[in-house]
Design an enzyme around this catalytic site. Sequence first.
Site, PDB file in Angstrom:
ATOM      1  N   LEU A  41      -3.427  -0.995  -2.333  1.00  0.00           N
ATOM      2  CA  LEU A  41      -2.949  -1.335  -3.658  1.00  0.00           C
ATOM      3  C   LEU A  41      -1.701  -2.169  -3.410  1.00  0.00           C
ATOM      4  CD1 LEU A  41      -3.553  -0.875  -6.665  1.00  0.00           C
ATOM      5  CD2 LEU A  41      -2.131   1.155  -6.568  1.00  0.00           C
ATOM      6  N   ASP A  42      -1.670  -3.377  -3.961  1.00  0.00           N
ATOM      7  CA  ASP A  42      -0.586  -4.301  -3.673  1.00  0.00           C
ATOM      8  C   ASP A  42       0.781  -3.674  -3.878  1.00  0.00           C
ATOM      9  OD1 ASP A  42      -2.411  -6.351  -3.154  1.00  0.00           O
ATOM     10  OD2 ASP A  42      -2.422  -7.005  -5.246  1.00  0.00           O
ATOM     11  N   TYR A  43       1.739  -4.167  -3.136  1.00  0.00           N
ATOM     12  CA  TYR A  43       3.134  -3.721  -3.212  1.00  0.00           C
ATOM     13  C   TYR A  43       3.629  -3.738  -4.653  1.00  0.00           C
ATOM     14  CZ  TYR A  43       8.176  -3.810  -2.084  1.00  0.00           C
ATOM     15  OH  TYR A  43       9.511  -3.549  -2.010  1.00  0.00           O
ATOM     16  N   ASP A  44       3.272  -4.780  -5.404  1.00  0.00           N
ATOM     17  CA  ASP A  44       3.763  -4.925  -6.772  1.00  0.00           C
ATOM     18  C   ASP A  44       2.776  -4.402  -7.819  1.00  0.00           C
ATOM     19  OD1 ASP A  44       1.986  -6.961  -6.226  1.00  0.00           O
ATOM     20  OD2 ASP A  44       3.175  -8.533  -7.161  1.00  0.00           O
ATOM     21  N   SER A  45       1.810  -3.583  -7.398  1.00  0.00           N
ATOM     22  CA  SER A  45       0.900  -2.919  -8.319  1.00  0.00           C
ATOM     23  C   SER A  45       1.173  -1.422  -8.285  1.00  0.00           C
ATOM     24  CB  SER A  45      -0.554  -3.196  -7.925  1.00  0.00           C
ATOM     25  OG  SER A  45      -0.833  -4.573  -8.031  1.00  0.00           O
TER      26      SER A  45
END
Length: 177
Positions: A41-45
């Site tokens: 899961l992306d860093y900014d998600s």
Amino acid sequence: MLIALNKPFNVLCQFTDRSQPPRVTLAGFGLPPGVYAAGRLDYDSEGLLLLTDDGKLAHRLTDPRHKEDKTYWVQVEGTPSDAQLQALRRGVQLNDGPTLPAGVEHLETPALWARDPPVRFRKTVPDAWLAITLREGRNRQVRRMTAAVGLPTLRLVRVAMGPHRLDGLQPGQWHPL
């Protein structure tokens, strides 16, 4: 062992980080030893991240051949038109090829935790929420898909992976499944 974690915004989906200064990682959430993320899961998600100590289970959860749906609540900039929604539903062309069709529905503003830092608010630019369900998992796929149809993503929260749901976990909280 299978664990559901509500990954907060700006947390790296690994247990170590060599960047300077180091970013917040999964190591700070008191998870049991020996587990690792089943997928990314992306860093900014934000949202549901499954962790396991079972390699075969991790493969089954993340391999596109097993067709495990992943559902995201996505705040986008702009008011989606029917044509934009249909394009997402059909699949869009990205630089690494066309995406599979996606489930896409309008979503009333969901009751979510406050994000730190908050999403920028602009009085002159409307935003909307979509529920997007995918059966593949390319790098930053949801963000790239919404951008491709002219709806930049402002906030992205994964709420489900297959039968596993976020179910009220607050950011940083986890429980065994």
